[in-house]
Design a protein around this motif. Structure first.
Motif, PDB file in Angstrom:
ATOM      1  N   LEU A  23      -3.123 -12.114   7.800  1.00  0.00           N
ATOM      2  CA  LEU A  23      -3.537 -10.820   7.259  1.00  0.00           C
ATOM      3  C   LEU A  23      -3.583  -9.747   8.341  1.00  0.00           C
ATOM      4  O   LEU A  23      -3.131  -8.625   8.118  1.00  0.00           O
ATOM      5  CB  LEU A  23      -4.905 -10.951   6.595  1.00  0.00           C
ATOM      6  CG  LEU A  23      -5.386  -9.707   5.832  1.00  0.00           C
ATOM      7  CD1 LEU A  23      -6.029 -10.096   4.519  1.00  0.00           C
ATOM      8  CD2 LEU A  23      -6.397  -8.907   6.663  1.00  0.00           C
TER       9      LEU A  23
ATOM     10  N   PHE B 130       0.008 -10.678   2.220  1.00  0.00           N
ATOM     11  CA  PHE B 130      -1.067  -9.735   2.521  1.00  0.00           C
ATOM     12  C   PHE B 130      -1.049  -9.414   4.017  1.00  0.00           C
ATOM     13  O   PHE B 130      -1.900  -9.889   4.778  1.00  0.00           O
ATOM     14  CB  PHE B 130      -2.428 -10.302   2.112  1.00  0.00           C
ATOM     15  CG  PHE B 130      -2.543 -10.631   0.652  1.00  0.00           C
ATOM     16  CD1 PHE B 130      -2.769  -9.635  -0.279  1.00  0.00           C
ATOM     17  CD2 PHE B 130      -2.402 -11.931   0.210  1.00  0.00           C
ATOM     18  CE1 PHE B 130      -2.874  -9.929  -1.625  1.00  0.00           C
ATOM     19  CE2 PHE B 130      -2.502 -12.244  -1.139  1.00  0.00           C
ATOM     20  CZ  PHE B 130      -2.736 -11.236  -2.067  1.00  0.00           C
TER      21      PHE B 130
ATOM     22  N   HIS C  22      -5.399 -10.026  -5.143  1.00  0.00           N
ATOM     23  CA  HIS C  22      -5.055  -8.656  -4.741  1.00  0.00           C
ATOM     24  C   HIS C  22      -6.307  -7.806  -4.595  1.00  0.00           C
ATOM     25  O   HIS C  22      -6.469  -7.068  -3.611  1.00  0.00           O
ATOM     26  CB  HIS C  22      -4.107  -8.047  -5.778  1.00  0.00           C
ATOM     27  CG  HIS C  22      -3.535  -6.736  -5.364  1.00  0.00           C
ATOM     28  ND1 HIS C  22      -2.725  -5.974  -6.184  1.00  0.00           N
ATOM     29  CD2 HIS C  22      -3.652  -6.006  -4.206  1.00  0.00           C
ATOM     30  CE1 HIS C  22      -2.368  -4.880  -5.548  1.00  0.00           C
ATOM     31  NE2 HIS C  22      -2.926  -4.869  -4.353  1.00  0.00           N
TER      32      HIS C  22
ATOM     33  N   ALA D 208      -1.771  -6.752   6.597  1.00  0.00           N
ATOM     34  CA  ALA D 208      -2.502  -5.478   6.696  1.00  0.00           C
ATOM     35  C   ALA D 208      -2.244  -4.738   7.998  1.00  0.00           C
ATOM     36  O   ALA D 208      -2.805  -3.661   8.203  1.00  0.00           O
ATOM     37  CB  ALA D 208      -4.009  -5.729   6.554  1.00  0.00           C
TER      38      ALA D 208
ATOM     39  N   TRP E   2       3.293  -6.141   3.069  1.00  0.00           N
ATOM     40  CA  TRP E   2       2.238  -6.088   2.054  1.00  0.00           C
ATOM     41  C   TRP E   2       2.912  -6.152   0.684  1.00  0.00           C
ATOM     42  O   TRP E   2       3.473  -5.169   0.203  1.00  0.00           O
ATOM     43  CB  TRP E   2       1.415  -4.813   2.210  1.00  0.00           C
ATOM     44  CG  TRP E   2       0.307  -4.657   1.214  1.00  0.00           C
ATOM     45  CD1 TRP E   2       0.354  -3.987   0.031  1.00  0.00           C
ATOM     46  CD2 TRP E   2      -1.029  -5.189   1.307  1.00  0.00           C
ATOM     47  NE1 TRP E   2      -0.854  -4.050  -0.613  1.00  0.00           N
ATOM     48  CE2 TRP E   2      -1.728  -4.782   0.147  1.00  0.00           C
ATOM     49  CE3 TRP E   2      -1.684  -5.960   2.264  1.00  0.00           C
ATOM     50  CZ2 TRP E   2      -3.056  -5.117  -0.081  1.00  0.00           C
ATOM     51  CZ3 TRP E   2      -3.005  -6.294   2.031  1.00  0.00           C
ATOM     52  CH2 TRP E   2      -3.692  -5.879   0.886  1.00  0.00           C
TER      53      TRP E   2
ATOM     54  N   PRO F 279       4.125   1.248   3.201  1.00  0.00           N
ATOM     55  CA  PRO F 279       3.441   0.121   3.865  1.00  0.00           C
ATOM     56  C   PRO F 279       4.296  -0.546   4.942  1.00  0.00           C
ATOM     57  O   PRO F 279       4.668  -1.705   4.838  1.00  0.00           O
ATOM     58  CB  PRO F 279       3.164  -0.831   2.703  1.00  0.00           C
ATOM     59  CG  PRO F 279       4.276  -0.578   1.745  1.00  0.00           C
ATOM     60  CD  PRO F 279       4.597   0.886   1.847  1.00  0.00           C
TER      61      PRO F 279
END
Length: 300
Positions: free
Chosen positions: A60, A75, A269, A77, A66, A239
């Motif tokens: 993550l 996921f 999510h 980030a 993403w 993203p």
């Protein structure tokens, strides 16, 4: 008779003091309870991504893709984290010199004009809604960048400029208070030794007030780090990690605001979005600790 009146006054004062203490303790208790409740709620939701949904924390925080709706869901980030830090630091780099110069002008160069005209105008910027900043940035700053630089004008540069205007009152106000609180004896001693006004400002005033000035910068970064709507309107909300200041990007706040209404509570999510909120909350605490540390250093 006089003693009885005196006793009544004392008892009345004791009752008032007791009521005041109880009321204060209740208010403080509610405040502490609210803070801990918020932290617990956000932390419980954010940590569900790791403990219930089985998302690897390393994936993550270091992932660059993403895609929550893909199979398997991804996921990553890191683009949002990079976008938040990039826009906040860029805004501080733009606003800090302007704020320091405005503070020096208000306190050292033209105090009467600065206090009456410039300082109220700068403080008015703090009362303007963020949506107005975003709309002005979308209508003025984005077309300006689009005409001069390659790209669509949306990106980190536009977000940094908009945020720099938003945090300018914070930095300027703190810098002004720090310069005004400086003992006059330091400046008078510098003048007595033959220093000019600019030598006194550069070598005495600014180094002495440096911790307070850094406090203003940190508070400005914290303000910019948590801004959502204004940045969302001008940054492009892509993203990925941008390769230049004029490429579209995204931030933690924009990712949350754009997706939170389209997710179901309890899904992976939705929990991932709460994890982004937990990162924001954690960074806020970090900024507060840095400010406290700088304040302690300024008192030493």
């Amino acid at each position: 008779m006089a003693r009885s009146v005196e006793r009544e006054k004392r008892s009345k004062h004791l009752v008032e003091e007791w009521v005041g203490r109880v009321y204060t303790l209740i208010c403080v208790g509610l405040l502490v309870l609210t803070i801990f409740s918020m932290v617990y709620f956000v932390a419980s939701k954010g940590l569900s991504t790791f403990f219930r949904d089985g998302v690897n924390p390393i994936d993550l925080f270091t992932g660059v893709k993403w895609a929550p709706e893909s199979e398997p869901p991804l996921f990553g980030a890191l683009p949002f984290i990079v976008g938040s830090f990039s826009t906040s630091i860029l805004a501080a780099l733009i606003a800090a010199p302007l704020g320091f110069c405005a503070a020096v002008f208000i306190v050292e160069l033209m105090p009467k004009f600065g206090r009456k005209v410039l300082q109220p105008v700068i403080e008015l910027l703090a009362g303007i809604p963020s949506v107005v900043y975003g709309f002005v940035g979308l209508s003025v700053i984005v077309p300006f960048f689009r005409d001069i630089f390659p790209g669509q004008g949306l990106g980190l540069a536009a977000g940094g400029v908009v945020l720099s205007i938003m945090i300018l009152p914070t930095i300027t106000t703190i810098a002004t208070d720090a310069l005004a609180a400086l003992p006059s004896g330091l400046k008078e001693g510098s003048y007595a030794l033959g220093s000019t006004r600019w030598q006194t400002i550069y070598r005495i005033v600014l180094p002495t007030t440096l911790p307070a000035l850094l406090t203003g910068i940190v508070l400005g970064i914290a303000r910019a780090f948590g801004e959502a709507l204004a940045v969302q309107m001008v940054i492009g909300n892509a993203p990925h990690i941008p390769r230049s200041l004029f490429e579209s990007a995204s931030t933690l706040t924009s990712a949350i605001t754009l997706s939170m209404g389209n997710t179901i509570m309890g899904t992976a999510h939705n929990n991932a979005l709460w994890t982004l909120a937990l990162i924001l909350l954690t960074m806020t605490f970090v900024f507060v600790f840095i400010v406290r540390w700088l304040e302690r250093r300024s008192k030493v």
